[in-house]
Write an enzyme that holds these catalytic residues in place. Structure first.
Site, PDB file in Angstrom:
ATOM      1  N   LYS A 114     -36.992 -31.669 -24.244  1.00  0.00           N
ATOM      2  CA  LYS A 114     -36.329 -32.885 -23.725  1.00  0.00           C
ATOM      3  C   LYS A 114     -35.431 -32.588 -22.524  1.00  0.00           C
ATOM      4  CE  LYS A 114     -32.265 -31.721 -25.483  1.00  0.00           C
ATOM      5  NZ  LYS A 114     -30.964 -31.570 -24.822  1.00  0.00           N
ATOM      6  N   GLU A 153     -30.499 -25.778 -19.486  1.00  0.00           N
ATOM      7  CA  GLU A 153     -31.700 -25.032 -19.894  1.00  0.00           C
ATOM      8  C   GLU A 153     -32.973 -25.600 -19.278  1.00  0.00           C
ATOM      9  OE1 GLU A 153     -31.865 -22.322 -21.621  1.00  0.00           O
ATOM     10  OE2 GLU A 153     -30.164 -22.195 -23.024  1.00  0.00           O
ATOM     11  N   SER A 173     -19.389 -24.553 -24.647  1.00  0.00           N
ATOM     12  CA  SER A 173     -18.969 -25.824 -25.229  1.00  0.00           C
ATOM     13  C   SER A 173     -19.572 -26.043 -26.614  1.00  0.00           C
ATOM     14  CB  SER A 173     -19.323 -26.981 -24.294  1.00  0.00           C
ATOM     15  OG  SER A 173     -20.677 -26.936 -23.943  1.00  0.00           O
ATOM     16  N   PHE A 174     -20.845 -25.677 -26.794  1.00  0.00           N
ATOM     17  CA  PHE A 174     -21.448 -25.977 -28.089  1.00  0.00           C
ATOM     18  C   PHE A 174     -20.945 -25.022 -29.171  1.00  0.00           C
ATOM     19  CE2 PHE A 174     -25.248 -26.973 -30.875  1.00  0.00           C
ATOM     20  CZ  PHE A 174     -24.781 -28.232 -31.187  1.00  0.00           C
ATOM     21  N   ASP A 184     -32.847 -36.884 -29.636  1.00  0.00           N
ATOM     22  CA  ASP A 184     -32.266 -36.013 -28.609  1.00  0.00           C
ATOM     23  C   ASP A 184     -32.722 -36.409 -27.208  1.00  0.00           C
ATOM     24  OD1 ASP A 184     -30.682 -34.022 -27.680  1.00  0.00           O
ATOM     25  OD2 ASP A 184     -31.870 -32.354 -28.448  1.00  0.00           O
TER      26      ASP A 184
HETATM   27  N1  LIG Z   1     -23.264 -28.196 -24.848  1.00  0.00           N
HETATM   28  C1  LIG Z   1     -24.001 -28.987 -25.599  1.00  0.00           C
HETATM   29  O1  LIG Z   1     -23.765 -30.210 -25.672  1.00  0.00           O
HETATM   30  C2  LIG Z   1     -25.127 -28.418 -26.393  1.00  0.00           C
HETATM   31  C3  LIG Z   1     -25.604 -29.128 -27.497  1.00  0.00           C
HETATM   32  C4  LIG Z   1     -26.668 -28.620 -28.226  1.00  0.00           C
HETATM   33  C5  LIG Z   1     -27.236 -27.406 -27.865  1.00  0.00           C
HETATM   34  N2  LIG Z   1     -26.741 -26.734 -26.797  1.00  0.00           N
HETATM   35  C6  LIG Z   1     -27.378 -25.455 -26.449  1.00  0.00           C
HETATM   36  O2  LIG Z   1     -26.462 -24.408 -26.708  1.00  0.00           O
HETATM   37  C7  LIG Z   1     -26.763 -23.298 -25.846  1.00  0.00           C
HETATM   38  C8  LIG Z   1     -25.453 -22.821 -25.257  1.00  0.00           C
HETATM   39  O3  LIG Z   1     -24.976 -23.858 -24.458  1.00  0.00           O
HETATM   40  P1  LIG Z   1     -23.467 -24.239 -24.204  1.00  0.00           P
HETATM   41  O4  LIG Z   1     -23.467 -25.685 -23.938  1.00  0.00           O
HETATM   42  O5  LIG Z   1     -22.549 -23.745 -25.237  1.00  0.00           O
HETATM   43  O6  LIG Z   1     -23.278 -23.456 -22.831  1.00  0.00           O
HETATM   44  P2  LIG Z   1     -22.029 -23.380 -21.859  1.00  0.00           P
HETATM   45  O7  LIG Z   1     -22.526 -23.453 -20.481  1.00  0.00           O
HETATM   46  O8  LIG Z   1     -20.980 -24.350 -22.306  1.00  0.00           O
HETATM   47  O9  LIG Z   1     -21.498 -21.917 -22.149  1.00  0.00           O
HETATM   48  C9  LIG Z   1     -22.317 -20.793 -22.090  1.00  0.00           C
HETATM   49  C10 LIG Z   1     -21.581 -19.642 -22.744  1.00  0.00           C
HETATM   50  O10 LIG Z   1     -22.472 -18.529 -22.831  1.00  0.00           O
HETATM   51  C11 LIG Z   1     -21.793 -17.385 -22.351  1.00  0.00           C
HETATM   52  N3  LIG Z   1     -22.757 -16.429 -21.851  1.00  0.00           N
HETATM   53  C12 LIG Z   1     -23.519 -16.516 -20.739  1.00  0.00           C
HETATM   54  N4  LIG Z   1     -24.260 -15.392 -20.623  1.00  0.00           N
HETATM   55  C13 LIG Z   1     -23.944 -14.599 -21.665  1.00  0.00           C
HETATM   56  C14 LIG Z   1     -24.353 -13.314 -22.083  1.00  0.00           C
HETATM   57  N5  LIG Z   1     -25.260 -12.611 -21.404  1.00  0.00           N
HETATM   58  N6  LIG Z   1     -23.809 -12.801 -23.206  1.00  0.00           N
HETATM   59  C15 LIG Z   1     -22.901 -13.502 -23.908  1.00  0.00           C
HETATM   60  N7  LIG Z   1     -22.461 -14.713 -23.574  1.00  0.00           N
HETATM   61  C16 LIG Z   1     -22.990 -15.256 -22.459  1.00  0.00           C
HETATM   62  C17 LIG Z   1     -20.847 -17.923 -21.285  1.00  0.00           C
HETATM   63  O11 LIG Z   1     -19.828 -16.990 -21.045  1.00  0.00           O
HETATM   64  C18 LIG Z   1     -20.361 -19.187 -21.965  1.00  0.00           C
HETATM   65  O12 LIG Z   1     -19.326 -18.872 -22.870  1.00  0.00           O
HETATM   66  C19 LIG Z   1     -27.769 -23.844 -24.806  1.00  0.00           C
HETATM   67  O13 LIG Z   1     -29.046 -23.393 -25.146  1.00  0.00           O
HETATM   68  C20 LIG Z   1     -27.705 -25.347 -24.967  1.00  0.00           C
HETATM   69  O14 LIG Z   1     -28.935 -25.979 -24.688  1.00  0.00           O
HETATM   70  C21 LIG Z   1     -25.711 -27.201 -26.060  1.00  0.00           C
HETATM   71  O1  LIG Z   2     -25.815 -31.003 -21.904  1.00  0.00           O
HETATM   72  P1  LIG Z   2     -27.273 -30.729 -22.155  1.00  0.00           P
HETATM   73  O2  LIG Z   2     -28.165 -31.397 -21.182  1.00  0.00           O
HETATM   74  O3  LIG Z   2     -27.526 -29.260 -22.342  1.00  0.00           O
HETATM   75  O4  LIG Z   2     -27.638 -31.421 -23.566  1.00  0.00           O
HETATM   76  C1  LIG Z   2     -26.837 -31.153 -24.655  1.00  0.00           C
HETATM   77  C2  LIG Z   2     -27.555 -31.393 -25.964  1.00  0.00           C
HETATM   78  O5  LIG Z   2     -28.750 -30.672 -26.038  1.00  0.00           O
HETATM   79  C3  LIG Z   2     -27.789 -32.846 -26.264  1.00  0.00           C
HETATM   80  O6  LIG Z   2     -28.327 -32.960 -27.557  1.00  0.00           O
END
Ligand SMILES: NC(=O)c1ccc[n+]([C@@H]2O[C@H](COP(=O)([O-])OP(=O)(O)OC[C@H]3O[C@@H](n4cnc5c(N)ncnc54)[C@H](O)[C@@H]3O)[C@@H](O)[C@H]2O)c1
Ligand SMILES: O=P(O)(O)OC[C@H](O)CO
Length: 341
Positions: free
Chosen positions: A191, A281, A14-15, A244
């Site tokens: 956080k 995480e 998603s991110f 955050d």
């Molecule tokens: N979603 C949010 O709102 C958000 C916001 C800020 C930061 N983040 C951080 O971004 C990071 C990614 O989170 P996300 O929300 O995008 O996760 P997510 O759960 O939406 O997606 C995870 C992605 O990683 C891929 N993945 C898993 N294992 C893998 C591997 N070994 N090799 C390659 N790809 C792999 C999955 O296939 C998937 O596409 C996390 O550390 C999260 O804390 C997320």
């Molecule tokens: O959906 P979470 O809990 O991984 O949080 C997403 C972002 O880190 C918020 O800033």
């Protein structure tokens, strides 16, 4: 006219998708790398990432790809949005290709054995790269839906901060700069643990006083810990600290909050994580944080309490009783301004 160089986003979640869209909306060509070729092909054709961001159109300027080598070769600025458990194993084999590139971690986690933050891993893999982090109150879905949002790019390399601001800053997304990479990144990782506790409290029907106490004491606890590792406490008053913490502890859109909420409803940790089906995480961070707090002898009662419930067989009531009856403390104890001698 010369063609603009593409920017890479690593991660098909998603991110990664939300940030890829922001870049593309600013006219930046994007290669969004994901490991699953079927997912990349489906996103190319359908312009949607239904598993992680259902209902959001993937901008035409985003090219979903699954050739990592070609992506790293083609791009000098690379945003890394992989789960913390995957970042090292995905990038380490390509260390040579990362020399001189701008690598910006969007990942909010801590490596299990080493207690390294993601940008420290990037630095270790690619010592000659330019390293930064992006962190703040940034729920992916809200960004993708163009909710007005702010974030922080942090790096010792000011030119890298400016480059990130130039490509990401836009109509609905403000990018602030900071030179405190360690503090900004630590805030984003810590956080997540408190969001689990906050979700739990809401599921248990606790009120607004409780929520406010939790968030404020969480800020004190994470700042105390960060200061013991040499971080600047003032960074925790900014978007990547208290900002955050507030969003993640308040929003049912946060995955960490959702895990906590499910735990509060009586699900086991395994059930809560598998029902989520996305990255939370905070679960891994809790384990490494508890161990590190013990090692550096920092008092972290909220972390210790959640750890006791999830991994040491304590009941919630036992932990709440213990927390509330603990020796009275001074407010704002992480910086010495209490006024008491
Ligand atoms: N979603 C949010 O709102 C958000 C916001 C800020 C930061 N983040 C951080 O971004 C990071 C990614 O989170 P996300 O929300 O995008 O996760 P997510 O759960 O939406 O997606 C995870 C992605 O990683 C891929 N993945 C898993 N294992 C893998 C591997 N070994 N090799 C390659 N790809 C792999 C999955 O296939 C998937 O596409 C996390 O550390 C999260 O804390 C997320
Ligand atoms: O959906 P979470 O809990 O991984 O949080 C997403 C972002 O880190 C918020 O800033």
């Amino acid at each position: 006219m010369t063609e603009q160089q593409p920017v890479a986003v690593l991660g098909g979640g998603s991110f990664g998708t939300a940030v890829a869209n922001l870049l593309a909306e600013n006219g930046v060509p994007v290669r969004q790398w994901m490991r699953d070729p079927e997912q990349a092909e489906a996103m190319r054709v359908n312009r949607e990432n239904p598993r992680y961001l259902k209902g959001i159109r993937v901008h035409d300027g985003v090219e979903p790809v699954n050739d990592l080598l070609a992506t790293l070769q083609a791009c000098d600025l690379i945003f890394v949005a992989l789960p913390s458990s995957a970042l090292r194993s995905v990038l380490a084999p390509h260390a040579e290709l990362l020399r001189g590139k701008g690598l910006v971690s969007l990942t909010k986690g801590i490596e299990a054995q080493s207690f390294k933050l993601m940008s420290q891993i990037l630095e270790e893999i690619a010592p000659q790269a330019r390293i930064g982090v992006l962190s703040g109150p940034n729920l992916a879905r809200e960004i993708a839906e163009h909710a007005l949002t702010a974030t922080v790019v942090a790096s010792e390399d000011e030119a890298l901060c400016q480059q990130v601001q130039a490509v990401l800053h836009g109509r609905t997304f403000r990018v602030y700069a900071s030179a405190d990479r360690f503090g900004v990144e630590l805030g984003g990782a810590l956080k997540n643990v408190y969001a689990i506790i906050a979700g739990m409290a809401v599921a248990l029907g606790m009120g607004e006083n409780t929520k406010s106490m939790l968030i404020t004491r969480a800020l004190a606890e994470m700042t105390r810990f960060a200061v013991s590792l040499g971080a600047n406490p003032m960074t925790f008053l900014g978007l990547a600290g208290v900002g955050d913490l507030i969003v993640t502890c308040s929003s049912p859109k946060s995955r960490n909050y959702q895990v906590g909420h499910a735990l509060g409803q009586g699900l086991s940790l395994e059930q809560a994580v598998s029902r989520l089906g996305e990255v939370a995480e905070g679960v891994n961070t809790l384990k490494v944080l508890k161990a590190k707090a013990q090692e550096v002898q920092v008092y972290m009662p909220l972390v210790a309490g959640l750890h006791a419930i999830l991994f040491e067989g304590r009941t919630l009531n036992q932990v709440i009783e213990h927390l509330m009856r603990a020796e009275p403390k001074t407010d704002v104890d992480f910086i010495s301004i209490s006024g008491f001698n």
